[in-house]
Design a protein around this motif. Structure first.
Motif, PDB file in Angstrom:
ATOM      1  N   VAL B  97       0.825  -1.208   0.000  1.00 16.18           N
ATOM      2  CA  VAL B  97       0.000   0.000   0.000  1.00 16.18           C
ATOM      3  C   VAL B  97       0.859   1.259   0.000  1.00 16.18           C
ATOM      4  O   VAL B  97       0.678   2.158  -0.818  1.00 16.18           O
ATOM      5  CB  VAL B  97      -0.958  -0.004   1.205  1.00 16.18           C
ATOM      6  CG1 VAL B  97      -1.573   1.375   1.418  1.00 16.18           C
ATOM      7  CG2 VAL B  97      -2.047  -1.049   0.994  1.00 16.18           C
ATOM      8  N   THR B  98       1.806   1.329   0.911  1.00 13.30           N
ATOM      9  CA  THR B  98       2.577   2.565   1.028  1.00 13.30           C
ATOM     10  C   THR B  98       3.467   2.774  -0.200  1.00 13.30           C
ATOM     11  O   THR B  98       3.570   3.885  -0.737  1.00 13.30           O
ATOM     12  CB  THR B  98       3.378   2.607   2.355  1.00 13.30           C
ATOM     13  OG1 THR B  98       3.952   3.903   2.506  1.00 13.30           O
ATOM     14  CG2 THR B  98       4.462   1.552   2.421  1.00 13.30           C
ATOM     15  N   ILE B  99       4.073   1.701  -0.699  1.00 15.65           N
ATOM     16  CA  ILE B  99       4.942   1.872  -1.866  1.00 15.65           C
ATOM     17  C   ILE B  99       4.111   2.173  -3.117  1.00 15.65           C
ATOM     18  O   ILE B  99       4.529   2.958  -3.972  1.00 15.65           O
ATOM     19  CB  ILE B  99       5.872   0.653  -2.045  1.00 15.65           C
ATOM     20  CG1 ILE B  99       6.789   0.526  -0.814  1.00 15.65           C
ATOM     21  CG2 ILE B  99       6.697   0.775  -3.320  1.00 15.65           C
ATOM     22  CD1 ILE B  99       7.849  -0.555  -0.890  1.00 15.65           C
ATOM     23  N   HIS B 102       3.583   5.765  -3.153  1.00 19.27           N
ATOM     24  CA  HIS B 102       4.811   6.433  -3.590  1.00 19.27           C
ATOM     25  C   HIS B 102       4.945   6.397  -5.110  1.00 19.27           C
ATOM     26  O   HIS B 102       5.274   7.409  -5.736  1.00 19.27           O
ATOM     27  CB  HIS B 102       6.035   5.767  -2.936  1.00 19.27           C
ATOM     28  CG  HIS B 102       7.345   6.307  -3.415  1.00 19.27           C
ATOM     29  ND1 HIS B 102       7.985   7.358  -2.808  1.00 19.27           N
ATOM     30  CD2 HIS B 102       8.125   5.953  -4.473  1.00 19.27           C
ATOM     31  CE1 HIS B 102       9.106   7.631  -3.462  1.00 19.27           C
ATOM     32  NE2 HIS B 102       9.223   6.788  -4.471  1.00 19.27           N
ATOM     33  N   ASP B 255      14.059   5.388  -5.913  1.00 12.52           N
ATOM     34  CA  ASP B 255      14.045   5.403  -4.449  1.00 12.52           C
ATOM     35  C   ASP B 255      15.141   4.494  -3.902  1.00 12.52           C
ATOM     36  O   ASP B 255      15.444   4.522  -2.716  1.00 12.52           O
ATOM     37  CB  ASP B 255      12.670   4.941  -3.942  1.00 12.52           C
ATOM     38  CG  ASP B 255      12.496   5.162  -2.445  1.00 12.52           C
ATOM     39  OD1 ASP B 255      12.707   6.309  -1.993  1.00 12.52           O
ATOM     40  OD2 ASP B 255      12.153   4.195  -1.732  1.00 12.52           O
ATOM     41  N   THR B 277      14.663   9.957  -4.367  1.00 17.84           N
ATOM     42  CA  THR B 277      14.160   9.930  -2.981  1.00 17.84           C
ATOM     43  C   THR B 277      15.031   8.960  -2.197  1.00 17.84           C
ATOM     44  O   THR B 277      15.512   7.968  -2.753  1.00 17.84           O
ATOM     45  CB  THR B 277      12.675   9.511  -2.909  1.00 17.84           C
ATOM     46  OG1 THR B 277      12.483   8.318  -3.671  1.00 17.84           O
ATOM     47  CG2 THR B 277      11.762  10.601  -3.455  1.00 17.84           C
ATOM     48  N   PRO B 278      15.280   9.263  -0.931  1.00 16.87           N
ATOM     49  CA  PRO B 278      16.284   8.507  -0.154  1.00 16.87           C
ATOM     50  C   PRO B 278      15.728   7.224   0.489  1.00 16.87           C
ATOM     51  O   PRO B 278      15.731   7.094   1.695  1.00 16.87           O
ATOM     52  CB  PRO B 278      16.736   9.524   0.886  1.00 16.87           C
ATOM     53  CG  PRO B 278      15.529  10.377   1.123  1.00 16.87           C
ATOM     54  CD  PRO B 278      14.786  10.435  -0.175  1.00 16.87           C
ATOM     55  N   HIS B 279      15.283   6.284  -0.339  1.00 15.82           N
ATOM     56  CA  HIS B 279      14.752   5.000   0.138  1.00 15.82           C
ATOM     57  C   HIS B 279      13.682   5.214   1.211  1.00 15.82           C
ATOM     58  O   HIS B 279      13.815   4.719   2.350  1.00 15.82           O
ATOM     59  CB  HIS B 279      15.879   4.098   0.663  1.00 15.82           C
ATOM     60  CG  HIS B 279      15.510   2.634   0.600  1.00 15.82           C
ATOM     61  ND1 HIS B 279      16.387   1.646   0.283  1.00 15.82           N
ATOM     62  CD2 HIS B 279      14.320   2.007   0.796  1.00 15.82           C
ATOM     63  CE1 HIS B 279      15.776   0.461   0.306  1.00 15.82           C
ATOM     64  NE2 HIS B 279      14.518   0.660   0.615  1.00 15.82           N
ATOM     65  N   VAL B 280      12.635   5.932   0.850  1.00 12.09           N
ATOM     66  CA  VAL B 280      11.557   6.239   1.797  1.00 12.09           C
ATOM     67  C   VAL B 280      10.202   5.699   1.355  1.00 12.09           C
ATOM     68  O   VAL B 280       9.210   5.847   2.073  1.00 12.09           O
ATOM     69  CB  VAL B 280      11.411   7.765   2.028  1.00 12.09           C
ATOM     70  CG1 VAL B 280      12.616   8.304   2.769  1.00 12.09           C
ATOM     71  CG2 VAL B 280      11.201   8.516   0.718  1.00 12.09           C
ATOM     72  N   ALA B 281      10.149   5.066   0.168  1.00 10.69           N
ATOM     73  CA  ALA B 281       8.846   4.601  -0.339  1.00 10.69           C
ATOM     74  C   ALA B 281       8.180   3.666   0.656  1.00 10.69           C
ATOM     75  O   ALA B 281       6.971   3.712   0.847  1.00 10.69           O
ATOM     76  CB  ALA B 281       9.022   3.906  -1.685  1.00 10.69           C
ATOM     77  N   GLY B 282       8.997   2.829   1.301  1.00 13.47           N
ATOM     78  CA  GLY B 282       8.416   1.841   2.212  1.00 13.47           C
ATOM     79  C   GLY B 282       8.842   2.068   3.637  1.00 13.47           C
ATOM     80  O   GLY B 282       9.055   1.110   4.372  1.00 13.47           O
ATOM     81  N   ASN B 283       8.992   3.322   4.034  1.00 13.89           N
ATOM     82  CA  ASN B 283       9.429   3.439   5.426  1.00 13.89           C
ATOM     83  C   ASN B 283       8.280   3.159   6.388  1.00 13.89           C
ATOM     84  O   ASN B 283       7.105   3.131   6.007  1.00 13.89           O
ATOM     85  CB  ASN B 283      10.252   4.720   5.672  1.00 13.89           C
ATOM     86  CG  ASN B 283       9.485   5.927   6.086  1.00 13.89           C
ATOM     87  OD1 ASN B 283       8.548   5.836   6.862  1.00 13.89           O
ATOM     88  ND2 ASN B 283       9.883   7.071   5.575  1.00 13.89           N
ATOM     89  N   THR B 285       6.904   4.585   8.903  1.00 12.81           N
ATOM     90  CA  THR B 285       6.203   5.590   9.708  1.00 12.81           C
ATOM     91  C   THR B 285       4.699   5.567   9.463  1.00 12.81           C
ATOM     92  O   THR B 285       3.942   6.165  10.198  1.00 12.81           O
ATOM     93  CB  THR B 285       6.708   7.009   9.399  1.00 12.81           C
ATOM     94  OG1 THR B 285       6.445   7.303   8.027  1.00 12.81           O
ATOM     95  CG2 THR B 285       8.193   7.133   9.670  1.00 12.81           C
ATOM     96  N   LEU B 286       4.285   4.888   8.402  1.00  6.03           N
ATOM     97  CA  LEU B 286       2.859   4.865   8.100  1.00  6.03           C
ATOM     98  C   LEU B 286       2.172   3.830   8.986  1.00  6.03           C
ATOM     99  O   LEU B 286       2.566   2.676   9.013  1.00  6.03           O
ATOM    100  CB  LEU B 286       2.682   4.507   6.619  1.00  6.03           C
ATOM    101  CG  LEU B 286       1.432   4.978   5.937  1.00  6.03           C
ATOM    102  CD1 LEU B 286       1.369   6.502   5.948  1.00  6.03           C
ATOM    103  CD2 LEU B 286       1.426   4.485   4.500  1.00  6.03           C
ATOM    104  N   HIS B 288      -0.549   2.172   8.802  1.00  2.82           N
ATOM    105  CA  HIS B 288      -1.059   0.981   8.130  1.00  2.82           C
ATOM    106  C   HIS B 288       0.052  -0.042   7.897  1.00  2.82           C
ATOM    107  O   HIS B 288      -0.130  -1.240   8.106  1.00  2.82           O
ATOM    108  CB  HIS B 288      -1.696   1.373   6.795  1.00  2.82           C
ATOM    109  CG  HIS B 288      -2.005   0.197   5.921  1.00  2.82           C
ATOM    110  ND1 HIS B 288      -3.106  -0.599   6.134  1.00  2.82           N
ATOM    111  CD2 HIS B 288      -1.332  -0.348   4.874  1.00  2.82           C
ATOM    112  CE1 HIS B 288      -3.110  -1.574   5.240  1.00  2.82           C
ATOM    113  NE2 HIS B 288      -2.054  -1.440   4.468  1.00  2.82           N
TER     114      HIS B 288
END
Lengths: 320, 320
Positions: B97-99, B102, B255, B277-283, B285-286, B288
């Motif tokens: 979902v998060t990626i 992104h 990413d 982007t600094p490898h944040v697509a799947g960080n 913090t979300l 879900h």
């Protein structure tokens, strides 16, 4: 009868299409880039497709002006038309898709903090901080204005599995299934209190001026985001800037402003968490938008020439 | 038996959930932020949830390592596990979902030229130029890697009315209706030639290294866009930078990189039309993502403690 088309962006296929329909009705047609280059004999056309605001202002002969924009606020004062019976049609309906893509893009840029990351990486810095991301998934989305733009946005937003998509409009009626509910504008205060993402796609009318005023901005949760793609007149910009600078809302993306271009001394340039785009959400460079824009005009040209009522007519009193 | 949980992002509800399940099986559990702060008595745990790469490398007692990442390329060489029978599970399935959000975000940023506009407005300039926009609408999208990420992306992209969404994977099989078609990796060359947006969400395995090499980059149309959210090893970065600088493709959003953080002397920092982007697509913090990550571990913890087979097991030979 004479038709004058003003445009810098039409492709050959659009010109052919307009010419074909004109030929069918023995309508003379001329194409030019703007009002400063009007071909001889077309100084007083019967029909104009394009931003023919100068012609509308001075010509008694103009019977129909079709503008390629959705908003027509710039044509609302009485002196805009020398012929007060001149018909006005707009191109609302051609912008839904492109502006919906813009709304999704800027919403995600803000919610996922891509604005922060992009500012860092475009300066050549990796950026070690991992900002708290938010998502369209599970968000409570409110759409103020449920016309073509609001509907196309809601259809796309639906795929991101938000918690809810609520529409607000004047009548409280909209049967598009993209919305979970539709409320009348009277309910706006209550709905703002439980909104994570507020999308504004309203025409500029006396009723929508400063509809998002200081008091209503205060009702939004601290982590709410605001997107405006309608008209800048709908937001109290000073109050929005205060809320952003003081962290009372999480972010805003504005494509439209009270004054455009945004004056260089505007405080909005230095407002925190404000994503500014220069009125490009609905620009006509997208093939799909332009095709639809021309199709809509040609449909009504056919209607006009065969004496049928026009479909994309603007109620000049209501303002949209 | 002992379970050690390594995390800086868990919320109380996640800790409670893990503790509840552990209590049910008389499993001792300890929580800490990292391997440098291991609570007394947990130096040689039976199970680790978190980035316990140091423990895996030195402990014969470790029976199961569950990492919160989807990719496990950093655990593939034989010396990564002192106990060669140690089970490895990953968290592929929590990031889709998060990626996917992104991917949609960066694709639209590039296609709609928001990167250009944002660079201008963030410098306090309105920017008069109206760049040629492209759209997800009517695009031909190719998704390389049809796992959780590819599927969640395709589901969202579908709502934007692309011309087609083609999936490519090893088997040629994926029954998710989000794809119009699924092809085997053998067909990649032909498909690249008619791709407007290439999305890469592949694990790093020997077969995926430089899968997008110079020759294949050359097959993409001049107005194609590339997004990589899998692993940096999948792209020949030199060749991609050449193609971008010479205008042989329209843009790329990366990413992930061969070396992370991207070294400060990398030419990618100065490559044209490259969104970094600094490898944040799947960080994590979300909410879900984190909820799902913990749920997946707890599901397998229950499986492990009651002797059932684990669900999210990694084939350490295949690499995913």
């Amino acid at each position: 009868m004479k038709l004058l088309v003003l445009s810098t962006v039409l492709k050959q296929r659009h010109i052919d299409k307009i010419r074909e329909t004109s030929d069918r009705y023995d309508l003379s047609v001329a194409f030019t880039d703007s009002e400063v280059n009007i071909p001889e004999g077309f100084e007083d056309p019967d029909i104009v497709y394009g931003f023919g605001t100068g012609i509308a202002r001075r010509s008694r002969d103009l019977k129909w002006l079709c503008v390629p924009s959705a908003g027509v606020d710039y044509l609302m004062s009485p002196e805009c038309f020398m012929n007060e019976d001149c018909i006005l049609t707009n191109s609302s309906g051609s912008y839904g898709v492109t502006i919906a893509e813009h709304i999704i893009a800027v919403s995600l840029m803000m919610m996922r903090r891509l604005t922060y990351h992009f500012e860092e990486t475009s300066q050549g810095t990796w950026g070690e901080e991992r900002y708290l991301q938010r998502s369209l998934k599970d968000s409570r989305i409110t759409v103020l204005g449920t016309g073509d733009i609001g509907i196309e946005f809601a259809r796309r937003a639906r795929a991101f599995e938000p918690l809810s998509i609520k529409g607000i409009n004047r009548s409280g009626i909209c049967d598009d299934p993209a919305f979970d509910s539709i409320d009348k504008i009277d309910s706006i205060d209550e709905i703002l209190m439980s909104t994570d993402l507020l999308v504004m796609s309203l025409p500029s009318t006396p009723e929508t001026v400063d509809i998002l005023d200081r008091r209503r901005i205060g009702l939004l949760p601290d982590d709410a985001f605001v997107v405006n793609v309608g008209r800048g007149s709908a937001i109290d910009e000073e109050a929005l800037a205060d809320a952003l600078d003081e962290g009372h809302i999480a972010g805003a993306a504005l494509d439209v402003f009270k004054t455009e271009p945004l004056p260089s001394d505007s405080r909005l340039w230095n407002t925190k968490n404000l994503l500014i785009t220069p009125h490009v959400a609905g620009n006509l460079t997208l093939e799909h938008t332009l095709d639809k824009n021309v199709d809509m005009f040609v449909e009504d040209l056919d209607n006009y020439m065969s004496g049928r009522p026009l479909r994309y007519i603007v109620d000049r009193k209501r303002g949209y």
